[in-house]
Design an enzyme around this catalytic site. Structure first.
Site, PDB file in Angstrom:
ATOM      1  N   ASP A 134       0.828  -1.210   0.000  1.00  0.00           N
ATOM      2  CA  ASP A 134       0.000   0.000   0.000  1.00  0.00           C
ATOM      3  C   ASP A 134       0.859   1.254   0.000  1.00  0.00           C
ATOM      4  O   ASP A 134       1.869   1.326   0.714  1.00  0.00           O
ATOM      5  CB  ASP A 134      -0.899   0.038   1.244  1.00  0.00           C
ATOM      6  CG  ASP A 134      -2.033  -0.964   1.177  1.00  0.00           C
ATOM      7  OD1 ASP A 134      -2.202  -1.605   0.125  1.00  0.00           O
ATOM      8  OD2 ASP A 134      -2.752  -1.086   2.181  1.00  0.00           O
ATOM      9  N   ALA A 135       0.444   2.247  -0.757  1.00  0.00           N
ATOM     10  CA  ALA A 135       1.179   3.509  -0.783  1.00  0.00           C
ATOM     11  C   ALA A 135       1.288   4.111   0.610  1.00  0.00           C
ATOM     12  O   ALA A 135       2.311   4.703   0.968  1.00  0.00           O
ATOM     13  CB  ALA A 135       0.498   4.491  -1.733  1.00  0.00           C
TER      14      ALA A 135
END
Length: 275
Positions: free
Chosen positions: A130-131
């Site tokens: 996930d960013a």
């Protein structure tokens, strides 16, 4: 400013000239900057590719697209850290906020592009993170290595461990969460490392058997202990998502050895014990 340009060339032209004519509201310098940051695409021999060279001469019939978003292009991500170079693949620390790979709006805020620029070698994505999260990621440098390592992730033969600081005091030491994610089986193993009564938070370790989208975030929120800083499944807390991928372990299909990668202590922002 946000705009999308989609044109098909009617005559031979340099990319910058065609785009400048189609977007009179944008200066040539802004267009060049957007191209360098991966926001321009062209269709070549049936493939849609990023076009970064403004002076590239294009023939009639070529489709040219520009996805211009001032906010996206203005972002300046924190640099990733190269931890190990094993020639056919490298091990990186991805900081919070850095994408694994880019989008149609650009790739200058992605690990894949920054690794490519730093190493000056082809880079291939093996897995995702996930960013909003931080931690260990692998990048391959040839297609065969990418395919072989990707199978370790998809085949569930990769041991992945994460730390998360969550809301609330979680006393249960070990438990298995098997709630489906988007209708697909998903299994997470959760254990409590430490708790903080004063702050009403807990530090957890999580290992996952499956890799569904936002699996850890969804599972912990489902337990009533959303991750601190989780704007999607909890609430924003003025700090980055407190989720960290700190351990990878697998039998390497390339060198036929067991590989173990652990995040260095200086990068382990969740490693501190709670009292």
């Amino acid at each position: 400013m946000r705009t999308t340009i989609d044109i098909t060339l009617k005559q031979t032209s340099k990319a910058i000239d065609a785009l400048s004519e189609a977007t009179p509201g944008l200066s040539r310098q802004k267009i060049k900057d957007a191209m360098a940051k991966g926001a321009c695409w062209w269709t070549h021999k049936g493939k849609r590719l990023r076009l970064r060279r403004a002076t590239k001469e294009l023939k009639p019939g070529i489709r040219l697209q520009l996805y211009y978003d001032e906010k996206v292009l203005a972002r300046k991500p924190e640099d990733p850290v190269l931890l190990e170079d094993l020639e056919r693949y490298t091990v990186w620390f991805k900081p919070h906020g850095l994408l694994a790979q880019g989008s149609q709006w650009g790739d200058h805020c992605s690990l894949l592009r920054l690794a490519e620029l730093q190493l000056q070698r082809p880079c291939h994505l093996i897995h995702r993170l996930d960013a909003d999260a931080a931690g260990l990621m692998l990048i391959a440098h040839d297609p065969k290595a990418a395919g072989a390592l990707s199978q370790r992730f998809s085949g569930r033969t990769m041991t992945k461990r994460y730390k998360a600081r969550v809301c609330g005091v979680m006393e249960t030491q070990d438990q298995v969460v098997d709630a489906p994610v988007e209708g697909k089986p998903a299994v997470s193993h959760v254990s409590t490392l430490a708790t903080n009564e004063a702050e009403q938070t807990s530090l957890l370790q999580i290992s996952i058997e499956t890799g569904r989208k936002h699996q850890i975030r969804r599972h912990l929120a489902g337990l009533g202990h959303p991750i601190l800083g989780d704007r999607l499944y909890g609430r924003a807390a003025g700090l980055p998502l407190q989720l960290l991928a700190f351990h990878l372990e697998f039998d390497c299909p390339l060198n036929k050895r067991k590989m173990v990668f652990e995040l260095p202590a200086e990068l382990d922002t969740l490693g501190q014990n709670q009292s």
